[in-house]
Design an enzyme around this catalytic site. Structure first.
Site, PDB file in Angstrom:
ATOM      1  N   GLU A   1      10.686   0.373 -22.138  1.00 64.20           N
ATOM      2  CA  GLU A   1      10.063  -0.499 -23.133  1.00 64.20           C
ATOM      3  C   GLU A   1      11.067  -1.493 -23.718  1.00 64.20           C
ATOM      4  O   GLU A   1      10.700  -2.595 -24.136  1.00 64.20           O
ATOM      5  CB  GLU A   1       9.460   0.363 -24.256  1.00 64.20           C
ATOM      6  CG  GLU A   1       8.072  -0.070 -24.639  1.00 64.20           C
ATOM      7  CD  GLU A   1       7.352   0.912 -25.546  1.00 64.20           C
ATOM      8  OE1 GLU A   1       6.157   1.116 -25.344  1.00 64.20           O
ATOM      9  OE2 GLU A   1       7.985   1.478 -26.469  1.00 64.20           O
TER      10      GLU A   1
ATOM     11  N   HIS B   1      15.258  19.474  -4.056  1.00 63.64           N
ATOM     12  CA  HIS B   1      14.306  19.865  -3.014  1.00 63.64           C
ATOM     13  C   HIS B   1      13.045  19.018  -3.042  1.00 63.64           C
ATOM     14  O   HIS B   1      12.034  19.388  -2.458  1.00 63.64           O
ATOM     15  CB  HIS B   1      13.965  21.356  -3.164  1.00 63.64           C
ATOM     16  CG  HIS B   1      15.174  22.220  -2.976  1.00 63.64           C
ATOM     17  ND1 HIS B   1      15.526  22.741  -1.765  1.00 63.64           N
ATOM     18  CD2 HIS B   1      16.149  22.583  -3.846  1.00 63.64           C
ATOM     19  CE1 HIS B   1      16.652  23.424  -1.886  1.00 63.64           C
ATOM     20  NE2 HIS B   1      17.052  23.343  -3.148  1.00 63.64           N
TER      21      HIS B   1
ATOM     22  N   LYS C   1      -3.817  -3.282 -25.533  1.00 63.01           N
ATOM     23  CA  LYS C   1      -4.357  -2.845 -26.834  1.00 63.01           C
ATOM     24  C   LYS C   1      -5.509  -3.755 -27.248  1.00 63.01           C
ATOM     25  O   LYS C   1      -6.572  -3.298 -27.674  1.00 63.01           O
ATOM     26  CB  LYS C   1      -3.277  -2.934 -27.920  1.00 63.01           C
ATOM     27  CG  LYS C   1      -2.305  -1.791 -27.940  1.00 63.01           C
ATOM     28  CD  LYS C   1      -1.476  -1.918 -29.215  1.00 63.01           C
ATOM     29  CE  LYS C   1      -0.195  -1.127 -29.127  1.00 63.01           C
ATOM     30  NZ  LYS C   1       0.736  -1.454 -30.197  1.00 63.01           N
TER      31      LYS C   1
HETATM   32  O1  PA5 Z   1       8.843   2.064 -29.439  1.00 66.17           O
HETATM   33  C1  PA5 Z   1       7.812   1.738 -30.010  1.00 66.17           C
HETATM   34  O2  PA5 Z   1       7.805   1.095 -31.055  1.00 66.17           O
HETATM   35  C2  PA5 Z   1       6.459   2.199 -29.486  1.00 66.17           C
HETATM   36  O3  PA5 Z   1       6.534   2.746 -28.225  1.00 66.17           O
HETATM   37  C3  PA5 Z   1       5.871   3.197 -30.445  1.00 66.17           C
HETATM   38  O4  PA5 Z   1       6.707   4.325 -30.572  1.00 66.17           O
HETATM   39  C4  PA5 Z   1       4.469   3.657 -30.065  1.00 66.17           C
HETATM   40  O5  PA5 Z   1       3.661   2.590 -29.721  1.00 66.17           O
HETATM   41  C5  PA5 Z   1       3.812   4.409 -31.226  1.00 66.17           C
HETATM   42  O6  PA5 Z   1       3.791   3.583 -32.351  1.00 66.17           O
HETATM   43  P1  PA5 Z   1       3.609   4.126 -33.818  1.00 66.17           P
HETATM   44  O7  PA5 Z   1       4.789   4.989 -34.144  1.00 66.17           O
HETATM   45  O8  PA5 Z   1       3.570   2.897 -34.660  1.00 66.17           O
HETATM   46  O9  PA5 Z   1       2.361   4.893 -33.866  1.00 66.17           O
END
Ligand code: PA5
Length: 392
Positions: free
Chosen positions: A253, A275, A384
Site C-alpha cells: 500500500e 516444499h 470504495k
Molecule cells: O494503511 C491504511 O491507512 C489503511 O490500509 C487502513 O489501515 C485501512 O483502510 C483501515 O482503515 P481504518 O483504520 O481507518 O478503518
C-alpha cells in the site's frame, strides 16, 4: 540486537556502500513530513493509560474481540501469533472481514456478556468496521465496548463522545498501516498480558540503528531498478508467520503508487515453503529479493530421537531448522538469487517492536527514493466509491 546481513555475492553487486552517506539526507525528507510513527516510544502517557486499562480489564473478560481491518488489524494478529502460545485456545479473536459466516459463528465460542469488543478504525468511517460494530452493538452490553480511533475526527469518535464510551487515540499523524505501536496494537497486546513497555523499548533501539532500515531499503530499491520488483519475506519461525502478512500491507500500500513504482510482497514460511515455493525462487524468473528472518533462539532445544537416518543422529529440531535455512540461503546464492537476512536473537516483545520500526522506516526510505508519498492510498478509493454507488 537485530542485524541485517547482506553479505553474499548476489548482493555485493548492488552498490549500496556508495549510498550510505545519503542516510541523513533522506531521513530529513521523512522528518519533513511531520509523521509520528517513529516517535511512539516517547509517549509514556499513552503507555501508562493503556497499561492501566488492560490491568483493570484483563481478568474481567473471557475473550477479547478486535473489529478492524488492514492497518487496524494486521499488527495485532502478528503480535498475538508471535508472542502467545501457538496452540492454546485463543483469548483474542480479530475479525478483519465481513464474511457473514465468520460474524455469525463467533457467538458459538464466546459469551457476549463476558467479551470485551475493541473497535479499531483510524478514520472512524471504514464501512466494514462500522457495520460490524452496529451488528454487535445490538447484542453486546454497551460497557463491553472500547474504541481506538482518531483523536477528533470520524463517526466512532462522535459515538464515543455522545455515549461516553472509553476511546483511545491514534495520533493524527500516524496512518493505519504504521499504527501497530499506538493503542491499535498496544491495547490488545496488553490485554493478552504482553509487555508493551518492552515493545516500545524495541522501537527506541531500532530508531537508534536507522542504518539497518536504510540498507534494506537501498537494497530493495537498487534491485527493483534491475527489474527485481518482488520481495519475498520468509521467516524461519512459526511465530513470525503473520509478520509477513503485516509487512505485505505495509509494502504494497505504501510503495505501489504508479505503473513504474511498486514492489510486490510475497509471504513464505521456512521450512514449510521450501516444499512449495523454493523451486520457483531457485530456478524461476530472476525477479525477486528474498528476505530471510532468522531467529537465533528458536525455543527449548528439542532433540530428534534415535533413528536410522545417519545425518539426523544427535541432531535437534533447532539445529535442523537453522541448517535448512543456511542450506536454502546458500542454494539461492549459488543460483545467483538475491537474498538477505534479518537476524533476531529471539522472538520477544523487544525484538518485535524493533522489527516493526525497522520495516516501517525502510518503507519510508523507499518512498523517498522513489519520490512518492508512501503514506497515502488513493488507489483504494475507486473501489470504495463504486461500492457506495452500487449500494446507493
Ligand atoms: O494503511 C491504511 O491507512 C489503511 O490500509 C487502513 O489501515 C485501512 O483502510 C483501515 O482503515 P481504518 O483504520 O481507518 O478503518
Amino acid at each position: 540486537m537485530i542485524t541485517l546481513n547482506t553479505d553474499n555475492s548476489t548482493i555485493s553487486e548492488v552498490d549500496f556502500s556508495s549510498k550510505t552517506n545519503l542516510l541523513d539526507e533522506y531521513l530529513k525528507k521523512i522528518e519533513a513530513r511531520d509523521l509520528g510513527f517513529y516517535k511512539l516510544h516517547e509517549d509514556k502517557e499513552t503507555l501508562k493509560k493503556v497499561q492501566e486499562f488492560a490491568d483493570q480489564n484483563r481478568n474481567k473478560y473471557d475473550h477479547f474481540i478486535v473489529l478492524g481491518i488492514g492497518g487496524s488489524s494486521l499488527g495485532t494478529i502478528c503480535l498475538q501469533q508471535s508472542l502467545t502460545h501457538l496452540f492454546k485456545a485463543p483469548k483474542l479473536f480479530v475479525l478483519d472481514n465481513i464474511d457473514p459466516t465468520m460474524l455469525s459463528q463467533i457467538e458459538d465460542v464466546i459469551d457476549y456478556s463476558k467479551t470485551l469488543f475493541i473497535i479499531v478504525t483510524k478514520s472512524g468511517g471504514t464501512p466494514e468496521t462500522l457495520s460490524q460494530y452496529y451488528y454487535f452493538r445490538e447484542k453486546v452490553p454497551q460497557e463491553n465496548f472500547v474504541f481506538i480511533t482518531d483523536p477528533e475526527k470520524g463517526i466512532l469518535r462522535e459515538i464515543a463522545n455522545k455515549e461516553n464510551i472509553p476511546a483511545f487515540e491514534i495520533p493524527e499523524n500516524v496512518g493505519g498501516r504504521f499504527s501497530v505501536l499506538t493503542p491499535v496494537g498496544l491495547l490488545p497486546a496488553a490485554l493478552l498480558g504482553l509487555n508493551i513497555a518492552d515493545l516500545l523499548q524495541g522501537v527506541e533501539e531500532a530508531w537508534n540503528n536507522k542504518e539497518l532500515a536504510f540498507k534494506l531499503a537501498t537494497t530493495q530499491y537498487l534491485l527493483s531498478k534491475e527489474g527485481k520488483n518482488i520481495t519475498v519475506m520468509m521467516p524461519y519461525s512459526q511465530r513470525l508467520i503473520r509478520l509477513a502478512d503485516w509487512y505485505s500491507q505495509l509494502l504494497a500500500e505504501s510503495i505501489g503508487k504508479n505503473e513504474n513504482t511498486g514492489i510486490t510482497p510475497v509471504k513464505a514460511l521456512g521450512v514449510t515453503d521450501q516444499h512449495s515455493q523454493l523451486q520457483l525462487y531457485n530456478e524461476g524468473p530472476k525477479d525477486k529479493l528474498l528476505i530471510f528472518i532468522e531467529v537465533s533462539d528458536l525455543g527449548p532445544t528439542l532433540q530428534i530421537p534415535e533413528n536410522p537416518i545417519s545425518y539426523l543422529k544427535g541432531v535437534s529440531f533447532n539445529k535442523l531448522m537453522q541448517t535448512e535455512l543456511e542450506a536454502t540461503r546458500q542454494s539461492l546464492t549459488k543460483n545467483g538469487r538475491p537474498n538477505i537476512t534479518i537476524k533476531l536473537p529471539a522472538v520477544s516483545e523487544k525484538t518485535l517492536g524493533a522489527l516493526f520500526l525497522h520495516l516501517e522506516l525502510s518503507v519510508a526510505f523507499l518512498g523517498e527514493f522513489y519520490g512518492i508519498d508512501a503514506f497515502n492510498q488513493p488507489g483504494v478509493e475507486l473501489s470504495k466509491n463504486l461500492t457506495k454507488e452500487m449500494l446507493s
